[in-house]
Write a protein that holds these residues in place. Structure first.
Motif, PDB file in Angstrom:
ATOM      1  N   LEU A  72     -41.901   8.161 -16.547  1.00  0.00           N
ATOM      2  CA  LEU A  72     -42.805   7.870 -17.658  1.00  0.00           C
ATOM      3  C   LEU A  72     -42.053   7.598 -18.953  1.00  0.00           C
ATOM      4  O   LEU A  72     -42.601   6.998 -19.878  1.00  0.00           O
ATOM      5  N   ILE A  94     -47.583   9.404  -3.988  1.00  0.00           N
ATOM      6  CA  ILE A  94     -47.309   7.972  -3.820  1.00  0.00           C
ATOM      7  C   ILE A  94     -45.930   7.767  -3.200  1.00  0.00           C
ATOM      8  O   ILE A  94     -45.753   6.961  -2.281  1.00  0.00           O
ATOM      9  N   THR A  98     -45.162   6.060   0.281  1.00  0.00           N
ATOM     10  CA  THR A  98     -44.297   4.894   0.371  1.00  0.00           C
ATOM     11  C   THR A  98     -43.197   5.099   1.399  1.00  0.00           C
ATOM     12  O   THR A  98     -42.994   4.265   2.274  1.00  0.00           O
ATOM     13  N   TYR A 165     -40.209   1.746 -11.311  1.00  0.00           N
ATOM     14  CA  TYR A 165     -41.484   2.426 -11.540  1.00  0.00           C
ATOM     15  C   TYR A 165     -41.764   2.525 -13.036  1.00  0.00           C
ATOM     16  O   TYR A 165     -42.887   2.327 -13.485  1.00  0.00           O
ATOM     17  N   ARG A 166     -40.727   2.835 -13.801  1.00  0.00           N
ATOM     18  CA  ARG A 166     -40.928   3.000 -15.241  1.00  0.00           C
ATOM     19  C   ARG A 166     -41.429   1.703 -15.865  1.00  0.00           C
ATOM     20  O   ARG A 166     -42.356   1.698 -16.656  1.00  0.00           O
ATOM     21  N   SER A 168     -42.970  -0.879 -14.387  1.00  0.00           N
ATOM     22  CA  SER A 168     -44.321  -1.317 -14.022  1.00  0.00           C
ATOM     23  C   SER A 168     -45.390  -0.323 -14.476  1.00  0.00           C
ATOM     24  O   SER A 168     -46.454  -0.730 -14.920  1.00  0.00           O
ATOM     25  N   TYR A 169     -45.096   0.974 -14.410  1.00  0.00           N
ATOM     26  CA  TYR A 169     -46.085   1.950 -14.878  1.00  0.00           C
ATOM     27  C   TYR A 169     -46.263   1.856 -16.398  1.00  0.00           C
ATOM     28  O   TYR A 169     -47.366   2.001 -16.924  1.00  0.00           O
ATOM     29  N   LEU A 184     -55.634   4.278 -11.285  1.00  0.00           N
ATOM     30  CA  LEU A 184     -55.001   3.395 -10.291  1.00  0.00           C
ATOM     31  C   LEU A 184     -54.224   4.204  -9.254  1.00  0.00           C
ATOM     32  O   LEU A 184     -54.272   3.913  -8.056  1.00  0.00           O
ATOM     33  N   MET A 185     -53.520   5.232  -9.738  1.00  0.00           N
ATOM     34  CA  MET A 185     -52.724   6.052  -8.824  1.00  0.00           C
ATOM     35  C   MET A 185     -53.637   6.796  -7.854  1.00  0.00           C
ATOM     36  O   MET A 185     -53.346   6.884  -6.656  1.00  0.00           O
ATOM     37  N   LYS A 188     -54.714   4.485  -5.229  1.00  0.00           N
ATOM     38  CA  LYS A 188     -53.635   4.156  -4.301  1.00  0.00           C
ATOM     39  C   LYS A 188     -53.418   5.290  -3.296  1.00  0.00           C
ATOM     40  O   LYS A 188     -53.271   5.044  -2.088  1.00  0.00           O
ATOM     41  N   GLU A 191     -56.148   5.244  -0.782  1.00  0.00           N
ATOM     42  CA  GLU A 191     -55.912   4.137   0.147  1.00  0.00           C
ATOM     43  C   GLU A 191     -54.831   4.506   1.179  1.00  0.00           C
ATOM     44  O   GLU A 191     -54.976   4.236   2.366  1.00  0.00           O
ATOM     45  N   MET A 192     -53.746   5.126   0.683  1.00  0.00           N
ATOM     46  CA  MET A 192     -52.653   5.493   1.589  1.00  0.00           C
ATOM     47  C   MET A 192     -53.122   6.521   2.604  1.00  0.00           C
ATOM     48  O   MET A 192     -52.707   6.490   3.768  1.00  0.00           O
TER      49      MET A 192
ATOM     50  N   ASP B 247     -47.765  -0.364  -1.121  1.00  0.00           N
ATOM     51  CA  ASP B 247     -47.355   0.845  -1.832  1.00  0.00           C
ATOM     52  C   ASP B 247     -47.426   0.781  -3.348  1.00  0.00           C
ATOM     53  O   ASP B 247     -47.418   1.812  -4.003  1.00  0.00           O
ATOM     54  N   LEU B 249     -48.837  -0.072  -7.213  1.00  0.00           N
ATOM     55  CA  LEU B 249     -50.106  -0.142  -7.930  1.00  0.00           C
ATOM     56  C   LEU B 249     -50.421  -1.587  -8.287  1.00  0.00           C
ATOM     57  O   LEU B 249     -51.561  -2.006  -8.275  1.00  0.00           O
TER      58      LEU B 249
END
Lengths: 196, 295
Positions: A72, A94, A98, A165-166, A168-169, A184-185, A188, A191-192, B247, B249
């Motif tokens: 973050l 997540i 993954t 990740y940083r 895109s998040y 969103l998380m 996800k 969904e997983m 995987d 978002l």
């Protein structure tokens, strides 16, 4: 006399530094990799059992609070304690989703340890994952904390997972706020879990 | 005449010879203690540079501001192309690759991949020269000679699989990057996928060095060969794109960041050059041309 003292203390110093040297970070990485491979090779376990086994064991080697905080970045500081908690829980799920789902297609491979570099409480371990005709350089970035070497980032072919990740998040937070990211998380993770 | 040959050969072997690193420059694998000591006691200048560069801001415990790794002013357009590519991938290219993969056995497909890769040597070797990386140039020439002869026209890769001398990816986008040309902005190209202003230009320039581009080969045939090459590569891939889609978002953002980082890594120092770590077995081997010359 003076010379002797200096010499002695020098000897003592070298002795002390070597005997108190931090445990080798590469040994930790090897331990982690072997643990995972060991679990995967247990044919009597079901896919689900393997997943929970690996996820439980691997967390000991990863510094999850640090990974979450780094992911973050500055947004971590702005978040409330509750938001941080929620983020960390979801983020772990997540990452598990993954990497553990990916294990199902695991077809064997070997890991070659190339190089270990240590600088104070920081270490970089270069490895090469070889599977079929593919060779993927994987780098582990580690930090010595709480009496252990812990992984806080993985760099695959030059792509740092934490940075990815940083980036895109961060973009998602910029556009739809912290709660937008958490929603969103949530989706996800849901969904997983249903895919399993 | 003989003299010219001798000079040419000498020059060639000096270049190729650079592919075999001098023993002092190599850290043998699994010998981590020496490496650690090296960096602490007598840092080799190159090594130390890399070393410090790798212990970057991410090691800092201070929070790093999330950065957009590449400018993307055309995002709406790029997302449109991304969407089309996604559909093309799942409904056209992937099914073709799966069908092709089920007909052609895997070793044959690996050989097809090797063949195309060997054929593209001029692009990599040329760019290595432009980047003044003579060692990489030597590596590529060496690989080409070994793989074209012993590897039967490039179908096999003995230079890599037996010799441990691996391909070094070089392209003109990277060459421009080495000379401090920035990526410009992110571009998603139809069918091809992620790129940037600089790298798309680079690919265009590289295509002129492509041996497949023959004057007597029609554009249609050229594209057909390129299509085969791409499908062949896709058939060897382990659902990478599917994984990213499942995987992340926002797959668009994830791939954009990954692309930006990958290209940064290609341009930065050879941190990920696997040849750097390996002791070349040719040093004492029959295949070592330096041995034949009595070096």
């Amino acid at each position: 006399m003076m010379k002797k003292i200096v010499l002695c203390s020098l000897f003592a110093l070298t002795f002390v530094t070597s005997s108190f040297a931090l445990p080798q970070p590469q040994a930790r990485v090897e331990e982690m990799v072997n643990t995972v491979l060991g679990v995967l090779q247990q044919t009597e376990l079901s896919e689900a059992e393997k997943k929970s086994e690996v996820s439980g064991r691997v967390q000991e080697y990863l510094n999850m609070p640090s990974i979450s905080r780094r992911t973050l970045g500055t947004y971590w500081d702005e978040a409330t304690e509750e938001q941080r908690q929620r983020f960390t829980t979801l983020f772990i799920q997540i990452l598990e989703g993954t990497y553990l789902n990916r294990m199902a297609g695991y077809s064997g491979g070997t890991v070659k340890y190339l190089k270990q570099r240590v600088k104070g409480n920081k270490a970089i371990i270069d490895t090469l994952v070889i599977s079929d005709e593919l060779e993927i350089p994987v780098q582990y970035k580690m930090i010595y904390e709480d009496g252990n070497w812990q992984v806080f980032d993985l760099v695959l072919e030059g792509i740092s997972l934490v940075r990815n990740y940083r980036s895109s998040y961060g973009e998602i937070i910029r556009r739809s706020g912290y709660d937008g990211l958490l929603t969103l998380m949530d989706e996800k993770v849901e969904e997983m879990n249903t895919i399993k | 005449m003989l003299r010219i040959f001798t000079i040419l050969f000498a020059g060639y072997f000096i270049l190729v010879g650079s592919a075999f690193a001098a023993p002092g420059q190599i850290e043998s694998e699994n010998n981590q203690d020496t490496v650690v000591e090296l960096s602490a006691v007598s840092p080799d200048a190159d090594f130390d540079d890399d070393f410090d560069a790798d212990f970057d801001d991410d090691f800092d415990s201070n929070a790093v501001a999330p950065e957009q790794l590449i400018a993307d002013p055309l995002e709406p357009f790029n997302r449109g192309v991304f969407w089309v590519n996604d559909k093309l991938y799942f409904y056209l290219f992937k099914p073709i690759a799966s069908g092709y993969g089920s007909v052609v056995p895997r070793p044959a497909r690996v050989s097809v991949g090797n063949f195309f890769s060997n054929l593209a040597t001029p692009i990599r070797a040329g760019n290595a020269l432009l980047q003044l990386e003579f060692r990489s140039f030597g590596t590529e020439i060496y690989r080409f000679v070994i793989n074209t002869t012993f590897g039967i026209g490039g179908l096999f890769d003995p230079a890599g699989s037996i010799g441990g001398v691996r391909k070094i990816s070089k392209d003109f986008g990277q060459t421009m990057g080495v000379y401090h040309v920035g990526p410009g902005f992110y571009l998603v190209l139809p069918i091809v996928g992620p790129s940037s202003l600089r790298d798309a230009t680079g690919s265009f320039v590289d295509s002129f060095a492509d041996p497949l581009r023959q004057p007597n080969l029609s554009t249609r045939d050229y594209l057909a060969i390129k299509f085969l090459e791409a499908e062949n590569r896709l058939s060897l891939d382990h659902d990478t794109y599917e994984g990213v889609v499942a995987d992340s978002l926002d797959p668009y953002l994830f791939i954009r960041s990954a692309y930006a980082q990958l290209r940064e890594a290609h341009i930065s120092k050879n941190t990920y050059d696997v040849n750097m770590f390996d002791q070349p077995v040719f040093n004492t081997d029959e295949l070592n041309p330096l041995d034949w010359l009595g070096f």
